[in-house]
Design a protein around this motif. Structure first.
Motif, mmCIF file in Angstrom:
data_model
loop_
_atom_site.group_PDB
_atom_site.id
_atom_site.type_symbol
_atom_site.label_atom_id
_atom_site.label_comp_id
_atom_site.label_asym_id
_atom_site.label_seq_id
_atom_site.Cartn_x
_atom_site.Cartn_y
_atom_site.Cartn_z
ATOM 1 N N GLY A 1 45.463 28.768 31.735
ATOM 2 C CA GLY A 1 46.894 28.740 31.685
ATOM 3 C C GLY A 1 47.462 29.089 30.656
ATOM 4 O O GLY A 1 48.992 29.345 30.728
ATOM 5 N N THR A 2 47.149 29.540 29.591
ATOM 6 C CA THR A 2 47.932 30.129 28.391
ATOM 7 C C THR A 2 47.447 31.272 28.301
ATOM 8 O O THR A 2 46.134 31.945 28.444
ATOM 9 N N GLY A 3 48.180 32.213 27.479
ATOM 10 C CA GLY A 3 47.848 33.776 27.245
ATOM 11 C C GLY A 3 47.799 34.412 28.526
ATOM 12 O O GLY A 3 48.280 34.113 29.509
ATOM 13 N N TYR A 4 47.124 35.730 28.467
ATOM 14 C CA TYR A 4 47.195 36.634 29.361
ATOM 15 C C TYR A 4 45.769 37.377 29.510
ATOM 16 O O TYR A 4 45.065 37.345 28.614
ATOM 17 N N VAL A 5 45.380 37.634 30.664
ATOM 18 C CA VAL A 5 44.161 38.441 30.880
ATOM 19 C C VAL A 5 44.723 39.757 31.535
ATOM 20 O O VAL A 5 45.238 39.804 32.735
ATOM 21 N N CYS A 6 44.415 40.902 30.994
ATOM 22 C CA CYS A 6 44.651 42.196 31.429
ATOM 23 C C CYS A 6 43.465 42.849 31.778
ATOM 24 O O CYS A 6 42.550 43.104 31.171
ATOM 25 N N ASN A 7 43.363 43.064 33.139
ATOM 26 C CA ASN A 7 42.300 43.557 33.755
ATOM 27 C C ASN A 7 42.522 45.191 33.985
ATOM 28 O O ASN A 7 43.433 45.308 34.932
ATOM 29 N N THR A 8 42.087 45.903 33.145
ATOM 30 C CA THR A 8 42.593 47.297 33.093
ATOM 31 C C THR A 8 41.437 48.087 33.618
ATOM 32 O O THR A 8 40.269 47.624 34.028
ATOM 33 N N CYS A 9 41.725 49.493 34.041
ATOM 34 C CA CYS A 9 40.798 50.308 34.980
ATOM 35 C C CYS A 9 41.114 51.744 34.507
ATOM 36 O O CYS A 9 42.185 52.110 33.748
ATOM 37 N N ILE A 10 40.207 52.403 34.474
ATOM 38 C CA ILE A 10 40.332 53.723 34.405
ATOM 39 C C ILE A 10 40.778 54.618 35.736
ATOM 40 O O ILE A 10 39.914 54.462 36.593
ATOM 41 N N GLY A 11 41.980 55.519 35.768
ATOM 42 C CA GLY A 11 42.441 55.641 36.967
ATOM 43 C C GLY A 11 43.576 54.522 37.379
ATOM 44 O O GLY A 11 44.224 53.834 36.791
ATOM 45 N N ASP A 12 43.945 54.965 38.862
ATOM 46 C CA ASP A 12 45.124 54.347 39.463
ATOM 47 C C ASP A 12 44.290 53.068 40.459
ATOM 48 O O ASP A 12 45.227 52.357 40.717
ATOM 49 N N SER A 13 42.991 53.380 40.755
ATOM 50 C CA SER A 13 42.515 52.378 41.678
ATOM 51 C C SER A 13 41.945 51.117 40.949
ATOM 52 O O SER A 13 40.999 51.043 40.141
ATOM 53 N N PRO A 14 42.394 49.825 40.895
ATOM 54 C CA PRO A 14 42.023 48.725 39.986
ATOM 55 C C PRO A 14 40.682 48.439 40.726
ATOM 56 O O PRO A 14 40.311 48.635 42.025
ATOM 57 N N TYR A 15 39.788 47.736 39.822
ATOM 58 C CA TYR A 15 38.597 47.129 40.454
ATOM 59 C C TYR A 15 38.501 45.853 41.274
ATOM 60 O O TYR A 15 39.557 45.232 40.881
ATOM 61 N N PRO A 16 37.721 45.622 41.958
ATOM 62 C CA PRO A 16 38.052 44.532 42.870
ATOM 63 C C PRO A 16 37.858 43.013 41.762
ATOM 64 O O PRO A 16 36.695 43.175 41.118
ATOM 65 N N MET A 17 38.450 42.226 42.385
ATOM 66 C CA MET A 17 38.445 40.892 41.881
ATOM 67 C C MET A 17 38.201 39.796 42.864
ATOM 68 O O MET A 17 38.883 38.781 42.770
ATOM 69 N N ASP A 18 37.195 40.055 43.756
ATOM 70 C CA ASP A 18 36.971 39.081 45.028
ATOM 71 C C ASP A 18 36.318 37.763 44.470
ATOM 72 O O ASP A 18 36.842 36.662 44.887
ATOM 73 N N ILE A 19 35.781 37.625 43.526
ATOM 74 C CA ILE A 19 35.053 36.385 42.892
ATOM 75 C C ILE A 19 36.214 35.393 42.193
ATOM 76 O O ILE A 19 35.786 34.487 42.047
ATOM 77 N N VAL A 20 37.255 36.184 41.898
ATOM 78 C CA VAL A 20 38.391 35.209 41.185
ATOM 79 C C VAL A 20 38.900 34.195 42.108
ATOM 80 O O VAL A 20 39.378 33.091 41.819
ATOM 81 N N ARG A 21 38.688 34.504 43.546
ATOM 82 C CA ARG A 21 39.234 33.664 44.541
ATOM 83 C C ARG A 21 38.510 32.450 44.539
ATOM 84 O O ARG A 21 38.780 31.425 45.182
ATOM 85 N N ILE A 22 37.055 32.435 44.188
ATOM 86 C CA ILE A 22 36.007 31.250 44.234
ATOM 87 C C ILE A 22 36.454 30.292 43.364
ATOM 88 O O ILE A 22 36.032 29.093 43.451
ATOM 89 N N PHE A 23 37.344 30.648 42.369
ATOM 90 C CA PHE A 23 37.537 29.668 41.071
ATOM 91 C C PHE A 23 38.578 28.335 41.227
ATOM 92 O O PHE A 23 38.691 27.603 40.722
ATOM 93 N N ASN A 24 39.091 28.603 42.437
ATOM 94 C CA ASN A 24 40.250 27.676 42.954
ATOM 95 C C ASN A 24 41.368 27.609 41.740
ATOM 96 O O ASN A 24 41.770 26.379 41.276
ATOM 97 N N PHE A 25 41.738 28.745 41.385
ATOM 98 C CA PHE A 25 42.768 28.753 40.297
ATOM 99 C C PHE A 25 44.039 28.099 40.980
ATOM 100 O O PHE A 25 44.547 28.421 42.125
ATOM 101 N N SER A 26 44.994 27.258 40.132
ATOM 102 C CA SER A 26 46.375 27.148 40.444
ATOM 103 C C SER A 26 47.294 28.417 40.268
ATOM 104 O O SER A 26 47.058 29.464 39.747
ATOM 105 N N ASN A 27 48.415 28.215 40.493
ATOM 106 C CA ASN A 27 49.478 29.236 40.522
ATOM 107 C C ASN A 27 49.828 29.600 39.138
ATOM 108 O O ASN A 27 50.099 30.751 38.850
ATOM 109 N N GLU A 28 49.692 28.688 38.366
ATOM 110 C CA GLU A 28 49.792 28.763 36.923
ATOM 111 C C GLU A 28 48.931 29.798 36.173
ATOM 112 O O GLU A 28 49.457 30.513 35.291
ATOM 113 N N ILE A 29 47.731 29.431 36.703
ATOM 114 C CA ILE A 29 46.474 30.495 35.990
ATOM 115 C C ILE A 29 46.470 31.715 36.657
ATOM 116 O O ILE A 29 46.144 32.768 36.101
#
Length: 452
Positions: free
Chosen positions: A231-259
């Motif tokens: 919940g501190t700092g930032y994670v910048c998921n960058t991509c080459i081009g305009d189409s972002p890479y999928p992040m479906d597995i992030v949903r499994i982590f049960n992150f809170s709104n803060e994270i």
């Protein structure tokens, strides 16, 4: 960040499950691994039985469940194992079985006097799985003649068939990576758990860090970095081009709104461009939002991912839950990967990122590094993963020739898994032979950058 949105996020005990959370179900000690979302209407198929996951809601992670035959059908009941009795029974069995061997035992399928009809009759009468296992042992003519090790293997085999057990595990970076690596390693770029830990260590991921990631592992790397930041700092998921890479597995982590609000996305053009008109930014944002919505629509119907290690279930890796269930709307996970604001992009351009981690086995490492390395602050560490050695060696040579980094080294993770049992401790017969390679280093100020 507004405080009102933080207050709306309910305070939950991270050690106890709740309705709508994601869990990892370990069936029969790793024979089958299932990612599931706990709702009142979700079910799990174990063998030929469909069991409701309602009893798992409100239980602490690490709880053990067993499939029982109830009045309303098969259900999951919580089991509290008694370790002291089991240890004493094993010690007694080892002492009594020291003078026995299996040389005189002939496997002719005539040792068991209990037939399949008798077992079905016991099930109709409401017998539990443990009672069926005890009946099988009592009616076996060769059980007492076997060694203690053979008796334990026989009992374990029958328990997996007639009394399967389910272990409730909390999904975090290690458990998620291990589960995907066992069944579908290609989805996470063949990223092993020890390699992931080395990436986080070599990337110096710590609190209040701004980490630039190129995640083509389905969101595993992004989730692992966000989990370590806490919940501190930032994670910048960058991509080459305009189409972002999928992040479906992030949903499994049960992150809170803060994270979740700390996980942002931005293309390389957004971060590197010094000035951008409002029309261009609106077009890029709308295009990225449409791409994310399409990815969410594809993955919204998937609420349970079955990662089975048995050959019977090797074809089907996804179990689809009914879309007509009204609970799906309630248990929808938080949205992650929002587009970075102009203020945040400006800060990143001025100060640079504190570290960079790249997991993109499908792309050439040097083509990524030569564009992304300038986004880091001076003396910032970076770590690049690839499944093969040669692309990293080429990238390392290019960095050395252009004097863009120091402390360059290529590491090969090495992991050996052991079976630890009394009188049977040895390396596992089947294990991973290679965990890929990691190129790490520290960015320096080149002549071109110093002149700028």
């Amino acid at each position: 960040m507004s405080q009102n949105n933080v207050q709306l996020d309910p305070i939950r005990n991270a050690q106890v499950t709740w309705e709508g959370c994601s869990v990892l179900l370990d069936i029969n000690d790793g024979d089958r691994l299932v990612f599931a979302r706990l709702t009142s209407g979700s079910t799990l198929k174990i063998g030929n039985k469909n069991c409701s996951l309602q009893p798992l809601i409100g239980c602490p992670f690490g709880s053990l469940f067993q499939v029982d035959n109830g009045k309303e059908g098969p259900n999951l009941s919580r089991v509290i194992p008694s370790t002291e009795d089991d240890v004493q029974e094993k010690e007694d069995a080892q002492i009594s079985g020291e003078f026995r061997d299996n040389r005189a035992i002939v496997d002719d399928n005539k040792a068991q006097s209990l037939s399949g009809e008798d077992i079905d009759e016991m099930r109709r009468q409401g017998a539990t799985g443990e009672e069926i296992v005890e009946a099988l042992i009592a009616n076996s003519a060769t059980f007492e003649k076997k060694t203690s090790f053979s008796q334990e293997k026989y009992k374990l085999k029958k328990q997996k068939k007639y009394a399967p057990k389910v272990l409730l595990r909390r999904p975090f970076a290690r458990s998620i990576c291990e589960a995907y690596f066992k069944k579908n390693p290609a989805r996470i770029g063949f990223l092993r758990v020890d390699t992931l830990s080395l990436l986080l260590s070599m990337g110096n991921v710590a609190a209040n860090s701004d980490v630039l990631v190129v995640d083509m592992a389905g969101g595993l790397l992004t989730g692992a970095v966000a989990e370590r930041l806490g919940g501190t700092g930032y994670v910048c998921n960058t991509c080459i081009g305009d189409s972002p890479y999928p992040m479906d597995i992030v949903r499994i982590f049960n992150f809170s709104n803060e994270i979740c609000k700390r996980i942002l996305r931005a293309s390389v053009n957004d971060v590197t461009s010094q000035s951008e008109t409002s029309e261009q930014s609106d077009q890029l944002e709308s295009a990225c939002n449409m791409e994310i919505q399409s990815n969410e629509q594809k993955s919204s119907s998937v609420s349970m991912e079955d990662i089975s290690l048995s050959s019977e279930n090797a074809v089907s890796d996804l179990i689809l839950e009914s879309n007509h269930s009204p609970v799906n709307k309630i248990s929808k996970s938080h949205k992650v990967g929002e587009k970075a604001s102009q203020e945040t992009l400006k800060l990143w351009k001025e100060n640079g990122f504190s570290s960079m981690i790249v997991v993109a086995p499908e792309l050439d490492p040097w083509s990524l590094v030569k564009d992304l390395l300038s986004l880091l602050s001076y003396s910032a560490p970076f770590a690049i993963y690839h499944q093969y050695l040669q692309p990293l060696a080429t990238c390392m040579h290019s960095l050395q020739v252009r004097k863009m980094a120091i402390g360059l080294q290529i590491s090969e993770p090495w992991l050996r898994e052991y079976q630890v049992l009394p009188s049977r401790t040895h390396p596992c017969m089947q294990m991973s032979g290679c965990g890929g390679y990691i190129l790490s280093g520290t960015r320096t100020a080149t002549n071109a950058s110093s002149q700028q």
